[in-house]
Write a protein that holds these residues in place. Structure first.
Motif, PDB file in Angstrom:
ATOM      1  N   GLY A 155       0.623  -1.252  -0.242  1.00  0.00           N
ATOM      2  CA  GLY A 155      -0.165  -0.034   0.000  1.00  0.00           C
ATOM      3  C   GLY A 155       0.751   1.377   0.012  1.00  0.00           C
ATOM      4  N   LEU A 156       1.890   1.092   0.912  1.00  0.00           N
ATOM      5  CA  LEU A 156       2.817   2.456   0.756  1.00  0.00           C
ATOM      6  C   LEU A 156       3.523   2.698  -0.479  1.00  0.00           C
ATOM      7  CD1 LEU A 156       4.478   2.040   4.128  1.00  0.00           C
ATOM      8  CD2 LEU A 156       2.905   3.930   3.614  1.00  0.00           C
ATOM      9  N   SER A 157       3.770   1.599  -1.022  1.00  0.00           N
ATOM     10  CA  SER A 157       4.558   1.659  -2.607  1.00  0.00           C
ATOM     11  C   SER A 157       3.581   2.188  -3.600  1.00  0.00           C
ATOM     12  CB  SER A 157       4.973   0.263  -2.792  1.00  0.00           C
ATOM     13  OG  SER A 157       5.782  -0.322  -2.143  1.00  0.00           O
ATOM     14  N   VAL A 158       2.284   1.953  -3.625  1.00  0.00           N
ATOM     15  CA  VAL A 158       1.342   2.484  -4.554  1.00  0.00           C
ATOM     16  C   VAL A 158       1.074   3.745  -4.017  1.00  0.00           C
ATOM     17  CG1 VAL A 158      -1.040   2.221  -5.300  1.00  0.00           C
ATOM     18  CG2 VAL A 158       0.277   0.055  -4.987  1.00  0.00           C
ATOM     19  N   SER A 165       5.618  -8.995  -0.956  1.00  0.00           N
ATOM     20  CA  SER A 165       6.814  -8.512  -0.339  1.00  0.00           C
ATOM     21  C   SER A 165       7.680  -8.035  -1.333  1.00  0.00           C
ATOM     22  CB  SER A 165       7.631  -9.073   0.420  1.00  0.00           C
ATOM     23  OG  SER A 165       6.631  -9.227   1.788  1.00  0.00           O
ATOM     24  N   TRP A 166       7.896  -9.129  -2.449  1.00  0.00           N
ATOM     25  CA  TRP A 166       8.775  -8.707  -3.451  1.00  0.00           C
ATOM     26  C   TRP A 166       8.262  -7.669  -4.377  1.00  0.00           C
ATOM     27  CZ3 TRP A 166      13.432  -9.576  -3.731  1.00  0.00           C
ATOM     28  CH2 TRP A 166      14.188 -10.300  -3.048  1.00  0.00           C
ATOM     29  N   ALA A 167       6.912  -7.672  -4.616  1.00  0.00           N
ATOM     30  CA  ALA A 167       6.278  -6.830  -5.345  1.00  0.00           C
ATOM     31  C   ALA A 167       6.538  -5.177  -4.562  1.00  0.00           C
ATOM     32  CB  ALA A 167       4.785  -6.862  -5.534  1.00  0.00           C
ATOM     33  N   SER A 168       6.396  -5.363  -3.243  1.00  0.00           N
ATOM     34  CA  SER A 168       6.498  -4.044  -2.629  1.00  0.00           C
ATOM     35  C   SER A 168       7.926  -3.567  -2.991  1.00  0.00           C
ATOM     36  CB  SER A 168       6.280  -4.181  -0.996  1.00  0.00           C
ATOM     37  OG  SER A 168       4.953  -4.682  -1.065  1.00  0.00           O
ATOM     38  N   ILE A 169       8.771  -4.466  -2.900  1.00  0.00           N
ATOM     39  CA  ILE A 169      10.269  -4.118  -2.931  1.00  0.00           C
ATOM     40  C   ILE A 169      10.543  -3.452  -4.321  1.00  0.00           C
ATOM     41  CG2 ILE A 169      12.853  -5.016  -3.381  1.00  0.00           C
ATOM     42  CD1 ILE A 169      12.204  -6.866  -1.074  1.00  0.00           C
ATOM     43  N   ALA A 170       9.915  -4.298  -5.326  1.00  0.00           N
ATOM     44  CA  ALA A 170      10.179  -3.729  -6.717  1.00  0.00           C
ATOM     45  C   ALA A 170       9.439  -2.196  -6.943  1.00  0.00           C
ATOM     46  CB  ALA A 170       9.451  -4.561  -7.733  1.00  0.00           C
ATOM     47  N   LEU A 171       8.137  -2.144  -6.300  1.00  0.00           N
ATOM     48  CA  LEU A 171       7.360  -0.746  -6.446  1.00  0.00           C
ATOM     49  C   LEU A 171       8.130   0.409  -5.549  1.00  0.00           C
ATOM     50  CD1 LEU A 171       3.833  -1.881  -6.058  1.00  0.00           C
ATOM     51  CD2 LEU A 171       5.022  -1.055  -8.153  1.00  0.00           C
ATOM     52  N   GLY A 172       8.727  -0.389  -4.141  1.00  0.00           N
ATOM     53  CA  GLY A 172       9.340   0.873  -3.540  1.00  0.00           C
ATOM     54  C   GLY A 172      10.706   1.310  -4.260  1.00  0.00           C
ATOM     55  N   ALA A 173      11.459   0.656  -4.912  1.00  0.00           N
ATOM     56  CA  ALA A 173      12.496   0.775  -5.548  1.00  0.00           C
ATOM     57  C   ALA A 173      12.223   1.765  -6.645  1.00  0.00           C
ATOM     58  CB  ALA A 173      13.341  -0.548  -6.224  1.00  0.00           C
ATOM     59  N   LEU A 174      11.316   1.361  -7.491  1.00  0.00           N
ATOM     60  CA  LEU A 174      10.878   2.409  -8.437  1.00  0.00           C
ATOM     61  C   LEU A 174      10.189   3.808  -8.015  1.00  0.00           C
ATOM     62  CD1 LEU A 174       9.986   2.757 -11.515  1.00  0.00           C
ATOM     63  CD2 LEU A 174       7.935   2.044 -10.876  1.00  0.00           C
ATOM     64  N   GLY A 175       9.767   3.687  -6.758  1.00  0.00           N
ATOM     65  CA  GLY A 175       9.424   4.948  -6.276  1.00  0.00           C
ATOM     66  C   GLY A 175      10.741   5.733  -5.820  1.00  0.00           C
ATOM     67  N   ILE A 176      11.677   5.273  -5.340  1.00  0.00           N
ATOM     68  CA  ILE A 176      13.045   5.813  -4.930  1.00  0.00           C
ATOM     69  C   ILE A 176      13.871   6.220  -6.121  1.00  0.00           C
ATOM     70  CG2 ILE A 176      15.328   5.755  -3.836  1.00  0.00           C
ATOM     71  CD1 ILE A 176      13.841   3.666  -1.755  1.00  0.00           C
ATOM     72  N   LEU A 177      13.742   5.560  -7.155  1.00  0.00           N
ATOM     73  CA  LEU A 177      14.232   6.102  -8.431  1.00  0.00           C
ATOM     74  C   LEU A 177      13.403   7.325  -8.831  1.00  0.00           C
ATOM     75  CD1 LEU A 177      16.076   5.573 -10.857  1.00  0.00           C
ATOM     76  CD2 LEU A 177      14.068   4.298 -12.024  1.00  0.00           C
ATOM     77  N   LEU A 178      12.073   7.531  -8.929  1.00  0.00           N
ATOM     78  CA  LEU A 178      11.453   8.632  -9.146  1.00  0.00           C
ATOM     79  C   LEU A 178      11.700  10.013  -8.348  1.00  0.00           C
ATOM     80  CD1 LEU A 178       7.909   6.949 -10.279  1.00  0.00           C
ATOM     81  CD2 LEU A 178       9.729   7.916 -11.942  1.00  0.00           C
TER      82      LEU A 178
END
Length: 186
Positions: free
Chosen positions: A69-72, A156-169
């Motif tokens: 949820g936080l990633s989204v 959890s892996w999906a959250s890691i992927a989305l979190g990494a994308l969020g940090i990149l952005l």
């Protein structure tokens, strides 16, 4: 008119109730200590079965969902980021002087809020990434033969992927690499 009462369909006639005198005698002869021993054995068996069962992993599952949820939220923007952006915009406009040039006005109304939005979304992404990594690392600190359910690991892996994308952005937005700051002509 008939005034006789009929018994209710589920009423029991005590005079005609079947009683088994041998069953009543067996209940009276039973030892109360034997009941306690049977209860203790049943409790011990239930405790053994509970120890052998897999843990429910409710906390890990909830944490994985929170991380997702936080990633989204970090990628789509949040109410908090909007409020911080508006506050930055108002603060920057109040600090402007009447004689400020167009580039200073653009920076006050666009760049400051843009950076504050990026910062809030970066914080959400970082929190999501930390929580997801924590969930995946949980089995390493428990008994080795117990694993998280597949869906919890997947979330959890999906959250890691989305979190990494969020940090990149966040990095691209905060350091103005995603879009160039508009400049006034002249």
């Amino acid at each position: 008119m008939d005034t006789t009462k009929t018994p209710a369909p589920n009423a029991v006639d005590l005079d005609k109730a079947d009683t088994d005198p041998t069953a009543e005698a067996a209940d009276l002869d039973q030892d109360p200590a034997a009941d306690l021993d049977e209860d203790a054995e049943a409790e011990a068996l239930a405790a053994e079965q509970d120890e052998d069962e897999e843990p429910s992993h409710v906390g890990a599952a909830a944490s994985a969902i929170v991380a997702a949820g936080l990633s989204v939220v970090a990628l789509s923007g949040s109410w908090v980021a909007g409020i911080v952006s508006e506050r930055t915009s108002v603060t920057n406009r109040l600090e402007l002087t009447q004689a400020a040039d167009a580039n200073a006005q653009i920076a006050a109304q666009f760049v400051g809020p843009w950076h504050s939005t990026a910062l809030v979304n970066g914080i959400f992404s970082t929190l999501a990434l930390i929580i997801a990594v924590f969930v995946l690392a949980l089995p390493a600190f428990g008994t080795p033969e117990r694993h998280l359910p597949t869906w919890v690991r997947s979330v959890s892996w999906a959250s890691i992927a989305l979190g990494a994308l969020g940090i990149l952005l966040f990095v691209l937005m905060y350091f103005d690499l995603l879009l160039v700051i508009p400049k006034a002509a002249g």
